[in-house]
Scaffold this active site. Structure first.
Site, PDB file in Angstrom:
ATOM      1  N   SER A  91       0.839  -1.201   0.000  1.00 36.37           N
ATOM      2  CA  SER A  91       0.000   0.000   0.000  1.00 36.37           C
ATOM      3  C   SER A  91       0.875   1.252   0.000  1.00 36.37           C
ATOM      4  CB  SER A  91      -0.964  -0.033   1.191  1.00 36.37           C
ATOM      5  OG  SER A  91      -1.897   1.017   1.125  1.00 36.37           O
ATOM      6  N   HIS A 199      -8.272   1.863  -0.544  1.00 40.40           N
ATOM      7  CA  HIS A 199      -8.222   0.922  -1.672  1.00 40.40           C
ATOM      8  C   HIS A 199      -9.613   0.518  -2.170  1.00 40.40           C
ATOM      9  CE1 HIS A 199      -3.875   0.648  -1.741  1.00 40.40           C
ATOM     10  NE2 HIS A 199      -3.914   0.576  -0.425  1.00 40.40           N
TER      11      HIS A 199
END
Length: 305
Positions: A91, A199
């Site tokens: 991430s 996300h």
């Protein structure tokens, strides 16, 4: 000493006092902290060393803190003669990998991460959303549970390792998905201490704002391959602005990424920065994969031997 993977942690790895030991033990690490402070217009060393966990856990603070610490440890490793064949980050950590591979300069990496933290904090503050970890179910079962929720948006977002999948979405939908997963036999399904549905498409506006900012950034060819969260494959750098916008709203395919690295012969590596989360994932993905956590100067010296 050369290792396979340089792996960089994502948001959630922050802790009080992070980076102080490597800052005090490495000139190269200190220079990274100084560069971060000068570029971000923020005393990043003070943020990392003196902030409470509550302050560090704010998205706008945790992202710049984790990025800086990871890059400082990476600089200390290079200073000690350690190199890597490829890199990846979880991430937020993909931005650290962009800087480590030379796709962006350290200064531009700091600017991007600072902006990313700000737009994601704004998005999180504007909605009632969150994330939850589901343990003990196959991915397909969790995906089906999310698809059956009708009370709002909830999606699978972090494919961490076998039988561990993180979901994210609007709070009511997230809670409904948690209950469905428990009813289906999940060993655990618990909310995470984050303030947004990262996300997912709920961050589309934040992604657009980041994309506008990225138009002023210079992107270079990488000095080593970087495996991306979006597909799990080696990153193609022909349209980085589009890629990073997609990255913000797409799942982290960590399990696929690591499997592809292993197929390419990357069987060793270091988790560079705070925590041991990626080291733990690696053990569950492939027992032959040897990942060493590197956070302190003692760790740096150990892996440099």
């Amino acid at each position: 000493m050369t290792y396979g993977f340089a792996l960089f942690p994502g948001q959630g790895a922050q802790h009080e006092g992070m980076g102080k030991e490597v800052y005090e033990g490495s000139k190269a690490a200190r220079e990274v902290f100084e560069c971060a402070s000068d570029t971000a217009g923020l005393d990043v060393a003070k943020l990392c060393f003196e902030s409470s966990m509550d302050e560090l856990s704010k998205t706008v603070n945790s992202q710049i803190a984790i990025f800086t610490h990871s890059m400082a440890v990476y600089a200390a490793l290079k200073e000690a003669g350690v190199s890597f064949s490829a890199c990846a980050g979880f991430s937020l950590g993909e931005y650290t990998a962009l800087a480590a591979s030379g796709i962006v300069s350290l200064e531009d990496g700091i600017k991007i991460v600072r902006k990313r933290g700000q737009v994601m904090q704004k998005a999180a503050d504007s909605m009632d959303s969150g994330m939850a970890a589901v343990l003990g179910l196959e991915d397909e079962v969790v995906e089906k549970a999310c698809s059956e929720v009708t009370s709002g948006i909830v999606l699978p977002v972090n494919y961490n390792c076998p039988n561990q999948l993180v979901i994210a979405g609007e709070c009511q939908a997230l809670n409904d998905a948690i209950e469905l997963c428990k009813a289906t036999g999940a060993r655990r399904a618990l909310p995470l201490a984050v303030s947004g549905a990262f996300h997912t498409p709920l961050l589309n506006e934040a992604a657009e704002e980041l994309g506008e900012f990225l138009s002023g950034i210079k992107f270079n060819e990488p000095t080593m391959p970087i495996y991306t969260n979006v597909t799990g494959d080696i990153l193609k750098t022909d349209d980085m602005i589009s890629h990073l916008k997609t990255h913000m709203v797409s799942p982290v395919r960590w399990k696929t990424l690591m499997a592809n690295g292993i197929k390419a012969g990357l069987k060793t590596g270091c988790e560079i920065g705070t925590g041991k989360t990626l080291t733990g994932f690696a053990k569950k993905i492939d027992k032959e994969l040897s990942i060493l956590p590197v956070e302190t100067m003692e760790n740096v010296e150990s892996v440099a031997k």
